[in-house]
Write a protein that holds these residues in place. Structure first.
Motif, mmCIF file in Angstrom:
data_model
loop_
_atom_site.group_PDB
_atom_site.id
_atom_site.type_symbol
_atom_site.label_atom_id
_atom_site.label_comp_id
_atom_site.label_asym_id
_atom_site.label_seq_id
_atom_site.Cartn_x
_atom_site.Cartn_y
_atom_site.Cartn_z
ATOM 1 N N TYR A 17 48.292 32.150 120.457
ATOM 2 C CA TYR A 17 49.224 32.890 121.316
ATOM 3 C C TYR A 17 49.396 34.330 120.840
ATOM 4 O O TYR A 17 49.324 35.272 121.630
ATOM 5 C CB TYR A 17 50.576 32.178 121.351
ATOM 6 C CG TYR A 17 51.648 32.986 122.044
ATOM 7 C CD1 TYR A 17 51.724 33.012 123.433
ATOM 8 C CD2 TYR A 17 52.562 33.738 121.314
ATOM 9 C CE1 TYR A 17 52.689 33.770 124.077
ATOM 10 C CE2 TYR A 17 53.532 34.496 121.947
ATOM 11 C CZ TYR A 17 53.587 34.507 123.330
ATOM 12 O OH TYR A 17 54.535 35.264 123.964
ATOM 13 N N GLU A 18 49.628 34.508 119.554
ATOM 14 C CA GLU A 18 49.874 35.855 119.019
ATOM 15 C C GLU A 18 48.642 36.752 119.175
ATOM 16 O O GLU A 18 48.765 37.922 119.572
ATOM 17 C CB GLU A 18 50.288 35.777 117.549
ATOM 18 C CG GLU A 18 51.620 35.107 117.310
ATOM 19 C CD GLU A 18 52.814 35.899 117.814
ATOM 20 O OE1 GLU A 18 52.687 37.111 118.073
ATOM 21 O OE2 GLU A 18 53.890 35.290 117.946
ATOM 22 N N VAL A 19 47.468 36.230 118.868
ATOM 23 C CA VAL A 19 46.247 37.040 118.963
ATOM 24 C C VAL A 19 45.963 37.392 120.417
ATOM 25 O O VAL A 19 45.698 38.558 120.745
ATOM 26 C CB VAL A 19 45.046 36.310 118.324
ATOM 27 C CG1 VAL A 19 43.750 37.071 118.576
ATOM 28 C CG2 VAL A 19 45.267 36.125 116.823
ATOM 29 N N THR A 20 46.035 36.402 121.305
ATOM 30 C CA THR A 20 45.736 36.686 122.715
ATOM 31 C C THR A 20 46.802 37.567 123.353
ATOM 32 O O THR A 20 46.505 38.296 124.294
ATOM 33 C CB THR A 20 45.527 35.398 123.527
ATOM 34 O OG1 THR A 20 46.669 34.543 123.399
ATOM 35 C CG2 THR A 20 44.267 34.662 123.071
ATOM 36 N N SER A 69 48.182 40.440 108.939
ATOM 37 C CA SER A 69 49.096 40.519 107.791
ATOM 38 C C SER A 69 50.395 39.768 108.071
ATOM 39 O O SER A 69 50.903 39.049 107.207
ATOM 40 C CB SER A 69 49.408 41.972 107.452
ATOM 41 O OG SER A 69 48.259 42.632 106.991
ATOM 42 N N GLU A 70 50.928 39.922 109.291
ATOM 43 C CA GLU A 70 52.164 39.221 109.667
ATOM 44 C C GLU A 70 51.979 37.708 109.651
ATOM 45 O O GLU A 70 52.877 36.981 109.214
ATOM 46 C CB GLU A 70 52.609 39.639 111.068
ATOM 47 C CG GLU A 70 53.137 41.037 111.190
ATOM 48 C CD GLU A 70 53.406 41.419 112.643
ATOM 49 O OE1 GLU A 70 53.686 40.513 113.459
ATOM 50 O OE2 GLU A 70 53.329 42.623 112.950
ATOM 51 N N LEU A 71 50.841 37.242 110.143
ATOM 52 C CA LEU A 71 50.583 35.806 110.249
ATOM 53 C C LEU A 71 49.962 35.222 108.983
ATOM 54 O O LEU A 71 49.772 34.022 108.890
ATOM 55 C CB LEU A 71 49.652 35.529 111.434
ATOM 56 C CG LEU A 71 50.167 35.885 112.819
ATOM 57 C CD1 LEU A 71 49.084 35.653 113.860
ATOM 58 C CD2 LEU A 71 51.418 35.081 113.143
ATOM 59 N N ASN A 72 49.610 36.090 108.039
ATOM 60 C CA ASN A 72 48.940 35.688 106.808
ATOM 61 C C ASN A 72 47.599 35.006 107.097
ATOM 62 O O ASN A 72 47.273 33.963 106.522
ATOM 63 C CB ASN A 72 49.843 34.794 105.951
ATOM 64 C CG ASN A 72 49.401 34.758 104.509
ATOM 65 O OD1 ASN A 72 48.815 35.710 104.003
ATOM 66 N ND2 ASN A 72 49.662 33.646 103.846
ATOM 67 N N VAL A 73 46.835 35.608 108.035
ATOM 68 C CA VAL A 73 45.478 35.159 108.356
ATOM 69 C C VAL A 73 44.563 36.376 108.353
ATOM 70 O O VAL A 73 45.019 37.520 108.407
ATOM 71 C CB VAL A 73 45.402 34.454 109.739
ATOM 72 C CG1 VAL A 73 46.269 33.200 109.757
ATOM 73 C CG2 VAL A 73 45.772 35.388 110.872
ATOM 74 N N SER A 74 43.272 36.133 108.303
ATOM 75 C CA SER A 74 42.280 37.210 108.386
ATOM 76 C C SER A 74 41.842 37.349 109.839
ATOM 77 O O SER A 74 41.374 36.378 110.443
ATOM 78 C CB SER A 74 41.080 36.862 107.508
ATOM 79 O OG SER A 74 40.018 37.757 107.752
ATOM 80 N N ILE A 75 42.010 38.542 110.399
ATOM 81 C CA ILE A 75 41.545 38.825 111.754
ATOM 82 C C ILE A 75 40.567 39.985 111.665
ATOM 83 O O ILE A 75 40.910 41.056 111.171
ATOM 84 C CB ILE A 75 42.695 39.190 112.714
ATOM 85 C CG1 ILE A 75 43.739 38.078 112.763
ATOM 86 C CG2 ILE A 75 42.136 39.480 114.115
ATOM 87 C CD1 ILE A 75 44.960 38.409 113.605
ATOM 88 N N ARG A 76 39.354 39.766 112.139
ATOM 89 C CA ARG A 76 38.314 40.794 112.115
ATOM 90 C C ARG A 76 37.776 40.992 113.525
ATOM 91 O O ARG A 76 37.566 40.026 114.255
ATOM 92 C CB ARG A 76 37.151 40.377 111.211
ATOM 93 C CG ARG A 76 37.557 40.124 109.775
ATOM 94 C CD ARG A 76 37.828 41.431 109.052
ATOM 95 N NE ARG A 76 38.174 41.173 107.672
ATOM 96 C CZ ARG A 76 39.348 41.451 107.136
ATOM 97 N NH1 ARG A 76 40.290 41.991 107.861
ATOM 98 N NH2 ARG A 76 39.593 41.207 105.873
ATOM 99 N N ILE A 77 37.525 42.220 113.899
ATOM 100 C CA ILE A 77 36.906 42.539 115.180
ATOM 101 C C ILE A 77 35.691 43.394 114.902
ATOM 102 O O ILE A 77 35.730 44.314 114.076
ATOM 103 C CB ILE A 77 37.884 43.232 116.155
ATOM 104 C CG1 ILE A 77 37.218 43.459 117.518
ATOM 105 C CG2 ILE A 77 38.434 44.512 115.565
ATOM 106 C CD1 ILE A 77 38.186 43.875 118.616
#
Length: 89
Positions: A17-20, A69-77
């Protein structure tokens, strides 16, 4: 322009939900998505169409970095063309 987005981290409610939500606000269309859990770790790969992106690519990258950083996950584009050139022999 198409891009690959990866998300990896400890599973928790609301990651998709947050990413989308960030993608929707940026006028990015998700073309394909796959996600799975691996021993408690959430992993997701999305193919996204950025042809109608309403900001600079670098601004979207920053928004996704901040969300990670907020979700404590790695997001890469990564732009598809760059990904393809890096994986072509």
């Amino acid at each position: 322009m198409r891009s690959l987005i990866t998300v990896i981290g400890k599973d928790k409610i609301g990651i998709i939900y947050e990413v989308t939500s960030v993608l929707k606000e940026s006028n990015v269309n998700v073309l394909d998505i796959t996600q799975t859990l691996l021993d408690g770790f959430f992993t997701m790969i999305m193919l996204a169409d950025l042809s109608k992106l309403n900001m600079d690519f670098s601004e979207l990258k920053t928004k996704l970095d901040n969300l990670g950083s907020e979700l404590n996950v790695s997001i890469r584009i990564q732009q598809e063309a760059l990904f393809n050139s890096m994986h072509t022999i």
